[in-house]
Design a protein around this motif. Sequence first.
Motif, PDB file in Angstrom:
ATOM      1  N   PRO A  47       0.823  -1.214   0.000  1.00 25.87           N
ATOM      2  CA  PRO A  47       0.000   0.000   0.000  1.00 25.87           C
ATOM      3  C   PRO A  47       0.853   1.258   0.000  1.00 25.87           C
ATOM      4  O   PRO A  47       1.987   1.260   0.474  1.00 25.87           O
ATOM      5  CB  PRO A  47      -0.791  -0.116   1.307  1.00 25.87           C
ATOM      6  N   LEU A  48       0.289   2.330  -0.530  1.00 28.79           N
ATOM      7  CA  LEU A  48       0.921   3.645  -0.445  1.00 28.79           C
ATOM      8  C   LEU A  48       0.487   4.256   0.880  1.00 28.79           C
ATOM      9  O   LEU A  48      -0.688   4.554   1.081  1.00 28.79           O
ATOM     10  CB  LEU A  48       0.479   4.523  -1.610  1.00 28.79           C
ATOM     11  N   VAL A  49       1.438   4.448   1.795  1.00 26.00           N
ATOM     12  CA  VAL A  49       1.145   4.993   3.112  1.00 26.00           C
ATOM     13  C   VAL A  49       1.448   6.491   3.103  1.00 26.00           C
ATOM     14  O   VAL A  49       2.566   6.909   2.807  1.00 26.00           O
ATOM     15  CB  VAL A  49       1.963   4.293   4.214  1.00 26.00           C
ATOM     16  N   VAL A  50       0.426   7.284   3.427  1.00 26.46           N
ATOM     17  CA  VAL A  50       0.552   8.739   3.370  1.00 26.46           C
ATOM     18  C   VAL A  50       0.243   9.331   4.736  1.00 26.46           C
ATOM     19  O   VAL A  50      -0.803   9.053   5.323  1.00 26.46           O
ATOM     20  CB  VAL A  50      -0.397   9.338   2.306  1.00 26.46           C
ATOM     21  N   ALA A  51       1.149  10.164   5.225  1.00 22.92           N
ATOM     22  CA  ALA A  51       0.943  10.877   6.488  1.00 22.92           C
ATOM     23  C   ALA A  51       0.200  12.180   6.215  1.00 22.92           C
ATOM     24  O   ALA A  51       0.472  12.859   5.228  1.00 22.92           O
ATOM     25  CB  ALA A  51       2.290  11.172   7.151  1.00 22.92           C
ATOM     26  N   ALA A  52      -0.723  12.525   7.105  1.00 25.71           N
ATOM     27  CA  ALA A  52      -1.501  13.746   6.904  1.00 25.71           C
ATOM     28  C   ALA A  52      -2.031  14.259   8.227  1.00 25.71           C
ATOM     29  O   ALA A  52      -2.291  13.479   9.148  1.00 25.71           O
ATOM     30  CB  ALA A  52      -2.679  13.484   5.956  1.00 25.71           C
ATOM     31  N   THR A  53      -2.165  15.577   8.337  1.00 27.90           N
ATOM     32  CA  THR A  53      -2.881  16.142   9.469  1.00 27.90           C
ATOM     33  C   THR A  53      -4.385  15.921   9.242  1.00 27.90           C
ATOM     34  O   THR A  53      -4.843  15.792   8.105  1.00 27.90           O
ATOM     35  CB  THR A  53      -2.557  17.633   9.635  1.00 27.90           C
ATOM     36  N   PRO A  54      -5.172  15.854  10.328  1.00 28.58           N
ATOM     37  CA  PRO A  54      -6.551  15.374  10.212  1.00 28.58           C
ATOM     38  C   PRO A  54      -7.449  16.169   9.271  1.00 28.58           C
ATOM     39  O   PRO A  54      -8.158  15.589   8.438  1.00 28.58           O
ATOM     40  CB  PRO A  54      -7.060  15.442  11.653  1.00 28.58           C
ATOM     41  N   VAL A  55      -7.465  17.510   9.435  1.00 27.24           N
ATOM     42  CA  VAL A  55      -8.407  18.328   8.673  1.00 27.24           C
ATOM     43  C   VAL A  55      -7.642  19.434   7.951  1.00 27.24           C
ATOM     44  O   VAL A  55      -6.866  20.147   8.576  1.00 27.24           O
ATOM     45  CB  VAL A  55      -9.458  18.966   9.609  1.00 27.24           C
ATOM     46  N   PRO A  56      -7.833  19.579   6.641  1.00 22.45           N
ATOM     47  CA  PRO A  56      -8.682  18.766   5.760  1.00 22.45           C
ATOM     48  C   PRO A  56      -7.941  17.615   5.089  1.00 22.45           C
ATOM     49  O   PRO A  56      -8.532  16.844   4.352  1.00 22.45           O
ATOM     50  CB  PRO A  56      -9.121  19.779   4.714  1.00 22.45           C
ATOM     51  N   HIS A  57      -6.633  17.515   5.344  1.00 17.83           N
ATOM     52  CA  HIS A  57      -5.781  16.635   4.543  1.00 17.83           C
ATOM     53  C   HIS A  57      -6.198  15.167   4.615  1.00 17.83           C
ATOM     54  O   HIS A  57      -6.380  14.516   3.582  1.00 17.83           O
ATOM     55  CB  HIS A  57      -4.324  16.817   4.964  1.00 17.83           C
ATOM     56  N   ALA A  58      -6.321  14.633   5.841  1.00 19.26           N
ATOM     57  CA  ALA A  58      -6.717  13.238   5.970  1.00 19.26           C
ATOM     58  C   ALA A  58      -8.142  13.017   5.460  1.00 19.26           C
ATOM     59  O   ALA A  58      -8.456  11.952   4.925  1.00 19.26           O
ATOM     60  CB  ALA A  58      -6.591  12.779   7.417  1.00 19.26           C
ATOM     61  N   GLU A  59      -8.987  14.020   5.616  1.00 18.97           N
ATOM     62  CA  GLU A  59     -10.358  13.895   5.099  1.00 18.97           C
ATOM     63  C   GLU A  59     -10.362  13.803   3.580  1.00 18.97           C
ATOM     64  O   GLU A  59     -11.120  13.013   2.994  1.00 18.97           O
ATOM     65  CB  GLU A  59     -11.196  15.076   5.570  1.00 18.97           C
ATOM     66  N   VAL A  60      -9.531  14.599   2.931  1.00 19.83           N
ATOM     67  CA  VAL A  60      -9.430  14.537   1.463  1.00 19.83           C
ATOM     68  C   VAL A  60      -8.885  13.178   1.036  1.00 19.83           C
ATOM     69  O   VAL A  60      -9.423  12.538   0.114  1.00 19.83           O
ATOM     70  CB  VAL A  60      -8.534  15.672   0.930  1.00 19.83           C
TER      71      VAL A  60
ATOM     72  N   GLU B 251      -5.332  26.796   2.311  1.00 11.85           N
ATOM     73  CA  GLU B 251      -6.147  27.130   3.479  1.00 11.85           C
ATOM     74  C   GLU B 251      -5.754  28.538   3.917  1.00 11.85           C
ATOM     75  O   GLU B 251      -4.687  28.727   4.488  1.00 11.85           O
ATOM     76  CB  GLU B 251      -5.860  26.156   4.627  1.00 11.85           C
ATOM     77  N   PRO B 252      -6.564  29.517   3.659  1.00 12.99           N
ATOM     78  CA  PRO B 252      -6.192  30.884   4.027  1.00 12.99           C
ATOM     79  C   PRO B 252      -5.923  31.019   5.526  1.00 12.99           C
ATOM     80  O   PRO B 252      -6.719  30.582   6.354  1.00 12.99           O
ATOM     81  CB  PRO B 252      -7.408  31.716   3.600  1.00 12.99           C
ATOM     82  N   LEU B 253      -4.792  31.615   5.863  1.00 10.00           N
ATOM     83  CA  LEU B 253      -4.434  31.907   7.251  1.00 10.00           C
ATOM     84  C   LEU B 253      -5.316  33.048   7.754  1.00 10.00           C
ATOM     85  O   LEU B 253      -5.596  33.986   7.008  1.00 10.00           O
ATOM     86  CB  LEU B 253      -2.967  32.329   7.287  1.00 10.00           C
ATOM     87  N   GLY B 254      -5.749  32.972   9.006  1.00 11.45           N
ATOM     88  CA  GLY B 254      -6.646  34.012   9.504  1.00 11.45           C
ATOM     89  C   GLY B 254      -6.293  34.486  10.898  1.00 11.45           C
ATOM     90  O   GLY B 254      -5.637  33.777  11.676  1.00 11.45           O
ATOM     91  N   LEU B 255      -6.730  35.702  11.216  1.00 12.88           N
ATOM     92  CA  LEU B 255      -6.618  36.267  12.560  1.00 12.88           C
ATOM     93  C   LEU B 255      -7.974  36.116  13.234  1.00 12.88           C
ATOM     94  O   LEU B 255      -8.998  36.581  12.715  1.00 12.88           O
ATOM     95  CB  LEU B 255      -6.225  37.742  12.493  1.00 12.88           C
TER      96      LEU B 255
ATOM     97  N   VAL C  10      -4.147  31.789  13.076  1.00 15.70           N
ATOM     98  CA  VAL C  10      -4.337  30.341  13.077  1.00 15.70           C
ATOM     99  C   VAL C  10      -4.277  29.807  11.646  1.00 15.70           C
ATOM    100  O   VAL C  10      -4.931  30.345  10.744  1.00 15.70           O
ATOM    101  CB  VAL C  10      -5.692  29.963  13.717  1.00 15.70           C
ATOM    102  N   ASN C  11      -3.516  28.730  11.466  1.00 18.55           N
ATOM    103  CA  ASN C  11      -3.497  28.048  10.172  1.00 18.55           C
ATOM    104  C   ASN C  11      -4.875  27.482   9.860  1.00 18.55           C
ATOM    105  O   ASN C  11      -5.609  27.068  10.761  1.00 18.55           O
ATOM    106  CB  ASN C  11      -2.478  26.912  10.184  1.00 18.55           C
ATOM    107  N   GLY C  12      -5.201  27.438   8.595  1.00 17.72           N
ATOM    108  CA  GLY C  12      -6.541  27.034   8.182  1.00 17.72           C
ATOM    109  C   GLY C  12      -6.955  25.663   8.672  1.00 17.72           C
ATOM    110  O   GLY C  12      -8.102  25.473   9.105  1.00 17.72           O
ATOM    111  N   ASN C  13      -6.052  24.688   8.613  1.00 13.51           N
ATOM    112  CA  ASN C  13      -6.441  23.341   9.034  1.00 13.51           C
ATOM    113  C   ASN C  13      -6.757  23.297  10.521  1.00 13.51           C
ATOM    114  O   ASN C  13      -7.731  22.661  10.948  1.00 13.51           O
ATOM    115  CB  ASN C  13      -5.349  22.324   8.688  1.00 13.51           C
ATOM    116  N   TYR C  14      -5.977  24.005  11.334  1.00  9.90           N
ATOM    117  CA  TYR C  14      -6.244  24.012  12.768  1.00  9.90           C
ATOM    118  C   TYR C  14      -7.489  24.832  13.101  1.00  9.90           C
ATOM    119  O   TYR C  14      -8.196  24.542  14.070  1.00  9.90           O
ATOM    120  CB  TYR C  14      -5.035  24.540  13.528  1.00  9.90           C
TER     121      TYR C  14
END
Length: 275
Positions: free
Chosen positions: A37-50, A117-121, A204-208
């Motif tokens: 299998p192709l094993v891919v590391a990802a942060t949960p949202v949105p990367h792992a969801e995608v 993921e647009p960075l926001g204040l 805050v970064n968009g995924n977080y």
Amino acid sequence: MRNTAKITTAVLTAGALSLGLTACGGSDDEAASTDGPLVVAATPVPHAEVLTFVKDNLAKDAGLDLEVKEFTDYVTPNTATEDGSVTANYFQTTPYLDDFNKKNGTHLVPVVSVHVEPLGLYSDKFEKVDELKNGSTIAVPNDTANEARALKLLADNGLIELKKGSEADATPADITKNPKKLEFKEIEAAQTPRALGDVDAAVVNGNYAIEADLKPAEDALVLEAAENSPFGNYLVVKEGSQDDPRVKKLEKLLTSPEVKKFIEDKYAGSVLATF
């Protein structure tokens, strides 16, 4: 998340620190293998969801056996890709990747940009950016790439001015004008949403932000412009794995019309496809 192996930050970070970049469970031979299998590391949202959408809906028909491993920090996915514990990762921008390679001697390369993921204040205390008071404290990510990106966001919105030419690696020391005498608290990017109760505002970064149930398009006091953004999130591999047939299949699937529609429907403007 269904069919997804979730790994805690604490365990993985400890492993990365104790074992370094050389061998925390893989080898160069394993990294180079195109079997299994192709094993891919990802942060949960949105990367792992995608990736999970790809796994559940597209991978089988493409002949791709895809395994997703979730990480909650920005360091361990890269060390795992470098040492061969995983073949690829999906969570980062090229400025972050370049800085990581430079500081850690890793050999990671971008394959394809998938989304931004647009960075926001954000603030729990104020509803508009001009309500920030003199001496307000703002939390910013403490890694080089994201801190510079955060400070540029504040500069672009007139809160501070930065020394010319410092934008790529700016720190609070590069601030030349600070009319509101803002103070900065540098913390790990993953902790910025949790800091909102302790500071006046946080970048805050968009995924977080999405993980914390913030809606960037609605909740941010100011938000990065997405058009022509240099901060696309990339599928990344160790140098030499770009031509792995499994990586090629995933590259095609991640930039398919089906994934673009999934991103548009699920994230409603808080995550934007870059293809």
